[in-house]
Design a protein around this motif. Structure first.
Motif, short mmCIF file in Angstrom:
data_model
loop_
_atom_site.label_atom_id
_atom_site.label_comp_id
_atom_site.label_asym_id
_atom_site.label_seq_id
_atom_site.Cartn_x
_atom_site.Cartn_y
_atom_site.Cartn_z
N ASP A 161 0.53 -0.87 0.22
CA ASP A 161 -0.24 0.17 -0.07
C ASP A 161 0.64 1.36 -0.02
N ARG A 163 -0.06 4.32 -0.30
CA ARG A 163 -0.31 5.06 0.21
C ARG A 163 0.10 5.60 2.31
N ALA A 264 -0.96 6.00 -6.02
CA ALA A 264 -0.94 6.67 -5.31
C ALA A 264 -0.98 8.50 -4.83
#
Length: 346
Positions: A161, A163, A264
């Motif tokens: 992930d 972000r 992102a």
């Protein structure tokens, strides 16, 4: 961890090609090659002797492998042996200066980004001017970088992930460090660009090369780095590093399962490593044109495109004008970061 798809596995195979190759190997015009003969017009009296491709990095390095991929088919086209010669030092600038000053009309170079763009912006002592002393022939290969981190990193969530990872990096501030192969490299300028556009603040730590950067992450000295796809994929396959995102506007065919950092929310981070051929600006225009046409034909051939992909590159084969435009655009983008961050050679 799930198996790496075949397209990604082929990129990993590039690492097997890094065995040291001695400098000065000649590829004769009589060697076999599946590349067809070029349709470019003959240049009377040229070539009169072997052609040299000078590379500023050691045998087995990525630029060296690219040069040797082109040497054999180029020899067949021009009808003379092609010799790959390694002149190592100063991040490729020693070789670049040598090529810029060559007057024999039988010497060209295989360059990385920095040698043709920001060399003298980083270090005023660099003795050549990339825009004035070197003439573009063709852009032959491009590759995004991969934002990479240790599999398990304190204060950062596991997984891919981007972000969440960047949020953790912002919270860490200058407690985190990132590694590169040196001041002024694409990994360095690119990470500084990413810092400016994301608000993260890791401290730069230079190393001799990308393999040492990866080892430093494994040893816990670094929390992040931008790595070439082949190296990043090999470390992911070994379960040692995780891939956060690629520095491209979209997903790359070299790493199709890795999201782009644009996904992102990182704006305008279309950053690539690239390899290109250039000649001394003093080389006659008709000889440069013949070399450019031959190198473009080779870069666009199916055999060489496949070899380049397996080495971690997307083959291009641009016109000289296309390469000149790329040099101009990259110099402007990276030059602004160099100025804003006051980056200088150490």
């Amino acid at each position: 961890m799930s198996p790496i798809p075949m397209v990604r596995r082929s990129v990993v195979l590039a690492l097997a090609l890094t065995a040291t190759i001695s400098s000065g190997v000649a590829f004769s015009a009589t060697d076999s090659s599946t590349t067809s003969s070029s349709n470019v017009s003959a240049t009377p009296g040229w070539p009169a002797r072997p052609l040299r491709i000078v590379v500023g990095f050691p045998g087995g390095s990525s630029p060296d492998l690219t040069a040797r991929t082109f040497a054999e088919p180029l020899s067949k086209i021009i009808g003379q042996p092609v010799i790959v010669e390694n002149k190592v030092g100063a991040g490729g600038n020693i070789a670049a200066d040598y090529i810029a000053k060559a007057k024999d009309d039988h010497t060209i170079g295989l360059f990385i980004n920095g040698n043709l763009t920001i060399a003298n912006l980083i270090n005023k002592r660099v003795p050549y001017n990339p825009q004035k002393d070197l003439a573009p022939l063709t852009l032959v290969g491009v590759s995004p970088l991969v934002l990479t981190a240790p599999v398990h990193l304190p204060d950062a969530p596991d997984g891919q992930d981007a972000r969440a990872f960047l949020d953790a990096a912002r919270k860490a501030g200058d407690k985190w460090s990132y590694g590169t192969p040196g001041v002024g490299t694409v990994g360095h300028i690119g990470t500084e660009l990413m810092k400016a556009r994301t608000g993260i603040a890791p401290v730069h730590v230079p190393y001799p090369g990308y393999p040492q950067v990866a080892q430093a992450m494994l040893g816990g000295q670094l929390q992040m780095a931008l790595l070439p796809p082949a190296l990043a994929l090999a470390q992911e396959k070994a379960g040692k590093l995780r891939l956060i995102g690629v520095t491209a506007g979209g997903r790359s065919t070299l790493t199709p399962d890795v999201p782009s950092l644009a996904e992102a929310g990182v704006p305008q981070l279309n950053l690539e490593l690239w390899n290109a051929f250039a000649a001394p600006a003093s080389m006659p225009a008709n000889i440069r044109a013949r070399l450019s046409d031959a190198l473009i034909e080779i870069a666009r051939s199916p055999e060489v495109r496949s070899k380049m992909f397996n080495q971690g590159w997307q083959a291009v084969g641009s016109s000289p004008e296309g390469l000149a435009n790329r040099i101009k655009a990259d110099t402007a983008t990276m030059g602004k970061i160099i100025k804003d961050q006051n980056i200088r050679a150490e």
